[in-house]
Every structure is written in C-alpha cells, then in structure tokens.
Design a protein around this motif. Sequence first.
Motif, PDB file in Angstrom:
ATOM      1  N   VAL A   1       0.741  -1.282   0.050  1.00 39.11           N
ATOM      2  CA  VAL A   1       0.004  -0.091   0.147  1.00 39.11           C
ATOM      3  C   VAL A   1       0.722   1.322   0.122  1.00 39.11           C
ATOM      4  O   VAL A   1       1.750   1.475   0.759  1.00 39.11           O
ATOM      5  N   ALA A   2       0.389   2.009  -1.013  1.00 39.52           N
ATOM      6  CA  ALA A   2       1.431   3.491  -1.102  1.00 39.52           C
ATOM      7  C   ALA A   2       1.518   4.111   0.345  1.00 39.52           C
ATOM      8  O   ALA A   2       0.101   4.294   0.874  1.00 39.52           O
ATOM      9  N   LEU A   3       2.482   4.913   0.513  1.00 39.91           N
ATOM     10  CA  LEU A   3       2.524   5.526   1.921  1.00 39.91           C
ATOM     11  C   LEU A   3       1.483   6.704   1.836  1.00 39.91           C
ATOM     12  O   LEU A   3       1.073   7.097   2.637  1.00 39.91           O
ATOM     13  N   SER A   4       1.412   7.135   0.659  1.00 40.39           N
ATOM     14  CA  SER A   4       0.575   8.399   0.244  1.00 40.39           C
ATOM     15  C   SER A   4      -0.833   8.093   0.366  1.00 40.39           C
ATOM     16  O   SER A   4      -1.754   9.232   0.241  1.00 40.39           O
ATOM     17  N   THR A   5      -1.404   6.937   0.487  1.00 39.49           N
ATOM     18  CA  THR A   5      -2.716   6.539   0.290  1.00 39.49           C
ATOM     19  C   THR A   5      -3.395   7.024   1.327  1.00 39.49           C
ATOM     20  O   THR A   5      -3.208   7.048   2.835  1.00 39.49           O
TER      21      THR A   5
ATOM     22  N   THR B   1       1.129  14.709   5.507  1.00 38.03           N
ATOM     23  CA  THR B   1       0.966  14.938   7.052  1.00 38.03           C
ATOM     24  C   THR B   1      -0.454  14.497   7.407  1.00 38.03           C
ATOM     25  O   THR B   1      -1.153  13.680   6.698  1.00 38.03           O
ATOM     26  N   VAL B   2      -0.591  14.539   8.634  1.00 33.85           N
ATOM     27  CA  VAL B   2      -1.878  14.463   9.383  1.00 33.85           C
ATOM     28  C   VAL B   2      -2.856  15.513   9.610  1.00 33.85           C
ATOM     29  O   VAL B   2      -2.278  16.854   9.807  1.00 33.85           O
TER      30      VAL B   2
ATOM     31  N   LEU C   1      -4.917  11.001   7.108  1.00 33.20           N
ATOM     32  CA  LEU C   1      -3.209  10.894   6.587  1.00 33.20           C
ATOM     33  C   LEU C   1      -3.275  11.057   5.095  1.00 33.20           C
ATOM     34  O   LEU C   1      -3.942  10.234   4.553  1.00 33.20           O
ATOM     35  N   GLY C   2      -2.491  12.000   4.648  1.00 31.99           N
ATOM     36  CA  GLY C   2      -2.459  12.285   3.073  1.00 31.99           C
ATOM     37  C   GLY C   2      -1.623  13.094   2.814  1.00 31.99           C
ATOM     38  O   GLY C   2      -0.853  14.035   3.522  1.00 31.99           O
TER      39      GLY C   2
END
Length: 349
Positions: free
Chosen positions: A145-149, A275-276, A263-264
């Motif tokens: 799963v992509a970190l930026s998901t 960032t959150v 988170l995105g």
Amino acid sequence: MAFAGMQARIADLFQSSASLCYVVLPAASIFLFDTWIPLHFAVAVLYIVVVVLATLWFKRVGILRTAALCAALTCLSFIITHGPNPDSSAAARTLISLGAIAITTKLALLNIATRERLIAVGKEKDNLARFFPQSIVEQIATNDVALSTTRYDPAAVLFVDMIGFTKFCSAMQPQDVIAMFRELLCTLSDSVFEHHGTVDKFTGDGLIAVFGLPVSNDLSATNAVRCALTMQARLQAWNDARAASGQEAVAVAIGIHYGDVVLGDVGCESRLELTVLGDTVNVASRVENHCREAKASILITDAVVRRMQREGSEGTVCRFTDRGFHTIRGHSEALRLFAFPRDAAPSTN
C-alpha cells in the motif's frame, strides 16, 4: 586536424573521451580480426564483451550507441568479407552475432534499470529515515500500500515547542541559534523514533509527532506519553550540560491528544507533503499551548488517558495529575486534562 575532429565527435557520442579506450578500440580490434582473418566462425559474437564493458561506464544512451556501433561493424565486416553473394553459413553467423548483441544490450539495460531502482529505494529510505524510525522505514519499503494513500485512522498526536523562543534567541548570534536548534531537534526526534513514532514535520522551534500511523501500533498512546517523558528527561540532562558551560536552560511544552486523524498528501503537485489533519491535530496543538497557563511541562487529554488504560499502561497514567476540565483557546468544549508538573522528575521508567 580532421582526425582530431572525428575523434572528438566519436567521443561525444559515448559521453566521454574514455570511451575511445573502453569501447571504440576493443570494437575496432574485433572488427579487424573478424574481417581479415581466414578463419570462418562467429568472431563478431565477441562484440558482446564491448557491450558489457559499456555498462561499466555509460548510461542507457551510451549502451545503445555502443550496441549500434557493434551491429554496424558486424554488418560492415560481413559485406567486406563476403561481398554481394554470401553463403548461407556466413549469413547465419552474422545473424547469430547480431542476435547476441541485441540480447546482451537488453540484459545490460535491465541491469541498469535494476541498479537505478535500488539506488532510488536507498535514497527513499534515507529520506524516510528523517521522519520515521528504522523499523517503520523497513515496513513502508516492503508495504504494497502506497505511503501516500489517504486514510482515516486513530492516532496519538504530540506537539512539542520551545517556551520563550523569541526572548531566548534575541540575545544569541544567528549561527548559535541554528546550532542550538539542531541539537534540540535532534534530541526530540531521536526520542520520537525510539518510541516508534513518526515526525510529521519540524516547526522551527519544535516538532509534531504521530504515533500509530502510518503503521498501526497497539501502544500508540503509551508510546506518545513515554516519548514525552523521555524528551523532558533528556532535556533536563542537556540543560545540566549547558549550565556547566554557562548557557541558559531550554524549556519545552508538550501536548498530546488521541483520536481520528486524516493522513494524506497536501500541497501542490510540485511539492507534496505527507501530513496528518483533523480536529485531533488541532486539539493537540491547543493543549500544548495551554501548558504555559497550566504551568505543566506535559499535558495530555482524557482521550489519551482512556486509551492508555486500554493499553494496560496504568503505571504511566498514575504519574499524571488530574487537573479537571479546561476551556482551551480555539475549542468550544471543555477538555479534561492531565498534567505532568514542570518541577517533577521526568524519568522514563
């Protein structure tokens, strides 16, 4: 002059003059050997050695040009040797040589792609290591799963800022300010990583840390609070060392809240930042700011306490004093806060 100009043009094709030694000369030697020896076998297959050598010195363009040179020399040798009416065996040997050059070139390009991918992964890990502990970096690197998901999950958010930043820095030289903050932020971020948290961002005189994202953790609230205690303990030791050299003590305030966060990636396409966001982040910021009024070095919310109790960390909870309900700036509802006094010994046990 004409020869020197031709030599320079050939060198430009292969990105550096070193190619004249490492590519052109071996290729020319094979060409002469293949064209004028009386033996009849696929000498042109040796061109694959030239292509392999090219992978040591060149990138994709240089390798493709090397392969094109080798193929051209193979065909030229075939024409010179056999003329317009070659026998079938000579044509077969030439086709075998051209095929070997093509296959070697393909493998060389794949090797470069793999090497570049490994370098990119290494750079990405180095970049992630600035914000994530090594254990989380490894999990992210192997995660499908992509970190930026974008996701919406519970987490503990910690804000830490220096108290009296403007006054403190007004009496210092700029280079001393930067050196001091580097040392402070290094101490704070190391504490975050040791407690399985991530640095969301540096805020100049502090940082924002998240516990429980992007990799979930069953002790997210406990880790956040223990991280805060570690920060204050190390800060005290650092101040003792500063006092010995006649430097002023540094104080920080820490606020922690637990709840759902988003988170995105945010920002524009040319500069995105993971960032959150959400009310949990805003509340944690307000709680940290309230530390000055409450005369506390660490403030945590009732949501953090309840989460810690579910995590089985009652011993850590007992170190905090119930301060009751407070109305904090920018938040309509009163929050029940628990404080760690400024004069308490912030051991990490």
